[in-house]
Motif scaffolding. Structure first.
Motif, short mmCIF file in Angstrom:
data_model
loop_
_atom_site.label_atom_id
_atom_site.label_comp_id
_atom_site.label_asym_id
_atom_site.label_seq_id
_atom_site.Cartn_x
_atom_site.Cartn_y
_atom_site.Cartn_z
N LEU A 1 0.84 -1.18 0.00
CA LEU A 1 0.00 0.00 0.00
C LEU A 1 0.88 1.24 0.00
O LEU A 1 2.03 1.20 0.48
CB LEU A 1 -0.92 0.02 1.22
N VAL A 2 0.34 2.34 -0.51
CA VAL A 2 1.04 3.62 -0.52
C VAL A 2 0.26 4.58 0.37
O VAL A 2 -0.97 4.67 0.28
CB VAL A 2 1.12 4.19 -1.96
N CYS A 3 0.98 5.30 1.23
CA CYS A 3 0.35 6.27 2.12
C CYS A 3 0.26 7.61 1.41
O CYS A 3 1.29 8.16 0.99
CB CYS A 3 1.13 6.39 3.42
N TRP A 4 -0.95 8.15 1.28
CA TRP A 4 -1.15 9.45 0.65
C TRP A 4 -1.03 10.58 1.66
O TRP A 4 -0.94 11.74 1.27
CB TRP A 4 -2.52 9.50 -0.01
N GLY A 5 -1.05 10.26 2.96
CA GLY A 5 -0.92 11.28 3.98
C GLY A 5 -1.71 10.92 5.22
O GLY A 5 -2.54 10.01 5.21
N ASP A 6 -1.39 11.60 6.33
CA ASP A 6 -2.15 11.42 7.57
C ASP A 6 -3.46 12.20 7.47
O ASP A 6 -3.50 13.32 6.94
CB ASP A 6 -1.37 11.96 8.76
N LEU A 7 -4.53 11.61 8.00
CA LEU A 7 -5.78 12.34 8.07
C LEU A 7 -5.64 13.49 9.07
O LEU A 7 -5.03 13.32 10.14
CB LEU A 7 -6.91 11.40 8.50
N ASP A 8 -6.16 14.64 8.73
CA ASP A 8 -6.06 15.81 9.61
C ASP A 8 -7.10 15.66 10.73
O ASP A 8 -8.19 16.24 10.69
CB ASP A 8 -6.31 17.08 8.82
N ALA A 9 -6.76 14.83 11.71
CA ALA A 9 -7.68 14.53 12.81
C ALA A 9 -6.85 14.13 14.03
O ALA A 9 -5.69 13.71 13.90
CB ALA A 9 -8.62 13.39 12.43
N PRO A 10 -7.40 14.29 15.24
CA PRO A 10 -6.66 13.89 16.44
C PRO A 10 -6.37 12.38 16.45
O PRO A 10 -7.07 11.61 15.80
CB PRO A 10 -7.62 14.26 17.58
N GLU A 11 -5.33 12.02 17.19
CA GLU A 11 -5.04 10.60 17.36
C GLU A 11 -6.18 9.91 18.11
O GLU A 11 -6.93 10.54 18.85
CB GLU A 11 -3.73 10.41 18.12
N ILE A 12 -6.30 8.61 17.90
CA ILE A 12 -7.33 7.80 18.55
C ILE A 12 -6.70 7.14 19.78
O ILE A 12 -5.59 6.59 19.70
CB ILE A 12 -7.84 6.72 17.59
N ALA A 13 -7.39 7.19 20.91
CA ALA A 13 -6.87 6.60 22.14
C ALA A 13 -7.66 5.35 22.52
O ALA A 13 -8.89 5.34 22.45
CB ALA A 13 -6.93 7.61 23.29
N LEU A 14 -6.94 4.30 22.89
CA LEU A 14 -7.55 3.09 23.45
C LEU A 14 -7.28 3.09 24.95
O LEU A 14 -6.13 3.25 25.38
CB LEU A 14 -6.95 1.82 22.82
N TRP A 15 -8.33 2.91 25.71
CA TRP A 15 -8.25 2.95 27.17
C TRP A 15 -8.53 1.58 27.77
O TRP A 15 -9.31 0.79 27.22
CB TRP A 15 -9.27 3.93 27.74
N THR A 16 -7.88 1.31 28.91
CA THR A 16 -8.27 0.18 29.74
C THR A 16 -9.10 0.71 30.89
O THR A 16 -8.71 1.68 31.56
CB THR A 16 -7.04 -0.56 30.29
N LEU A 17 -10.25 0.11 31.12
CA LEU A 17 -11.18 0.55 32.15
C LEU A 17 -11.61 -0.63 33.01
O LEU A 17 -11.75 -1.75 32.52
CB LEU A 17 -12.43 1.18 31.51
N TYR A 18 -11.82 -0.37 34.30
CA TYR A 18 -12.33 -1.40 35.19
C TYR A 18 -13.17 -0.72 36.27
O TYR A 18 -13.05 0.49 36.51
CB TYR A 18 -11.17 -2.20 35.82
N PRO A 19 -14.05 -1.50 36.93
CA PRO A 19 -14.91 -0.89 37.94
C PRO A 19 -14.09 -0.24 39.05
O PRO A 19 -13.06 -0.76 39.47
CB PRO A 19 -15.73 -2.08 38.48
N SER A 20 -14.55 0.91 39.51
CA SER A 20 -13.87 1.64 40.56
C SER A 20 -13.97 0.88 41.88
O SER A 20 -15.03 0.73 42.45
CB SER A 20 -14.49 3.03 40.72
N ARG A 21 -12.83 0.37 42.35
CA ARG A 21 -12.79 -0.39 43.59
C ARG A 21 -11.58 0.04 44.40
O ARG A 21 -10.55 0.43 43.86
CB ARG A 21 -12.69 -1.90 43.31
N ARG A 22 -11.72 -0.09 45.70
CA ARG A 22 -10.60 0.29 46.56
C ARG A 22 -9.44 -0.68 46.37
O ARG A 22 -8.27 -0.29 46.40
CB ARG A 22 -11.06 0.28 48.03
N LEU A 23 -9.75 -1.96 46.19
CA LEU A 23 -8.73 -2.98 45.98
C LEU A 23 -8.85 -3.52 44.56
O LEU A 23 -9.94 -3.90 44.13
CB LEU A 23 -8.90 -4.13 46.97
N LEU A 24 -7.75 -3.57 43.82
CA LEU A 24 -7.75 -4.10 42.48
C LEU A 24 -7.39 -5.58 42.54
O LEU A 24 -6.41 -5.96 43.18
CB LEU A 24 -6.73 -3.35 41.63
N SER A 25 -8.19 -6.44 41.91
CA SER A 25 -7.94 -7.87 41.99
C SER A 25 -6.58 -8.20 41.38
O SER A 25 -6.10 -7.52 40.47
CB SER A 25 -9.04 -8.66 41.26
#
Length: 295
Positions: free
Chosen positions: A244-268
């Protein structure tokens, strides 16, 4: 407060009814019903709306369930850790991951995690739906640009960015002409803004295919159907190999992937181990790092 009554209340709430909870756990219906009634009497609150066929949590009941379920899980995990003589990760770990990330990366991530932590039974569900971690019993979710949620905590794991790519045989259009485009939704006819060495330019597009999957779009672009916006993580290897050939970056913010878990005092221990494994796999979290892993 009676912890047994609280535990039976969370059991009934999780299964959506006394009969369902009794069948799932082989517990007497009369015992579960009595314990729930005793808890309501102690708290002087109605925790369930009782319909003809099932139960529905009241607002107070839902608030209690969300907090009690997390606390009881912590107690169970603490007791298990003490009984096992330490904090060795063990037990079932349910993870929800977005479809594309699961398809291109999660298999290898899961295999290495299983090798490191054989006492954990990892269960990964791949879907783009924003699951309810608490209601649906997930321990952790990986989400793309998640909306704020007071019930969840987490951190950004990875970043990605969109680039416009095409097969070498597809000529880049002259200014004013439209490029054949593979898009995700029918009707996506807007122009694309690309960042290049000369600044930002506008690329007119004429959709020729609408495909709902990023992997399908990549395969169609490889086959010469047209240009497309795709994550660098998915096409970095193709660009490096000349497919593939890259024609350029899209003029848009980067995409972020997050890790999420329930809010608990102790993490398993098992959630903490999986988070550590992800950080070890992607120490910088950059788009290039993710692209290299996928390639």
């Amino acid at each position: 407060m009676d912890l047994l009554a609280l535990a039976d209340f969370t059991l009934v709430a999780r299964h959506g009814g006394i009969g369902k909870a009794a069948r799932a756990t082989a517990r007497p219906k009369a015992t579960l019903s009595r314990r729930v009634a005793e808890l309501e009497a102690t708290l002087r609150l109605r925790l369930f709306e009782r319909g003809a066929r099932d139960l529905k949590l009241t607002e107070e009941g839902r608030a209690l369930y969300e907090r009690a379920a997390a606390l009881l899980t912590e107690l169970d995990e603490t007791a298990a850790a003490i009984a096992s003589g330490g904090t060795t990760p063990r037990g079932r770990l349910r993870v929800s991951a977005p479809l594309l990330f699961a398809q291109v990366a999660m298999g290898r991530i899961a295999a290495e995690f299983a090798r490191r932590h054989p006492a954990v039974q990892l269960d990964v569900t791949a879907e783009d739906r924003a699951v309810d971690l608490i209601e649906e019993g997930y321990d952790l979710a990986i989400r793309v640009e998640p909306a704020p949620d007071v019930a969840l905590v987490g951190r950004a794991l990875l970043r990605d960015r969109l680039v416009v790519v095409a097969a070498p045989a597809v000529a880049r259009p002259t200014p004013g002409a439209a490029a054949p485009a593979v898009v995700r939704r029918a009707g996506d006819t807007g122009a694309w803004r690309l960042r290049g060495d000369a600044g930002v330019e506008t690329l007119a597009v004429a959709p020729v295919l609408a495909l709902s999957s990023m992997v399908m779009i990549r395969d169609a672009v490889r086959a010469g159907a047209g240009a497309a916006q795709l994550p660098i993580s998915l096409v970095g290897g193709d660009i490096a190999a000349g497919r593939l050939v890259c024609w350029g970056d899209l003029d848009a913010p980067e995409i972020a992937l997050w890790t999420l878990y329930p809010s608990r005092r102790l993490l398993s221990a098992r959630v903490a181990a999986f988070l550590d494994h992800l950080r070890d796999t992607f120490p910088t979290g950059s788009p290039e790092e993710l692209a290299g892993f996928v390639a």
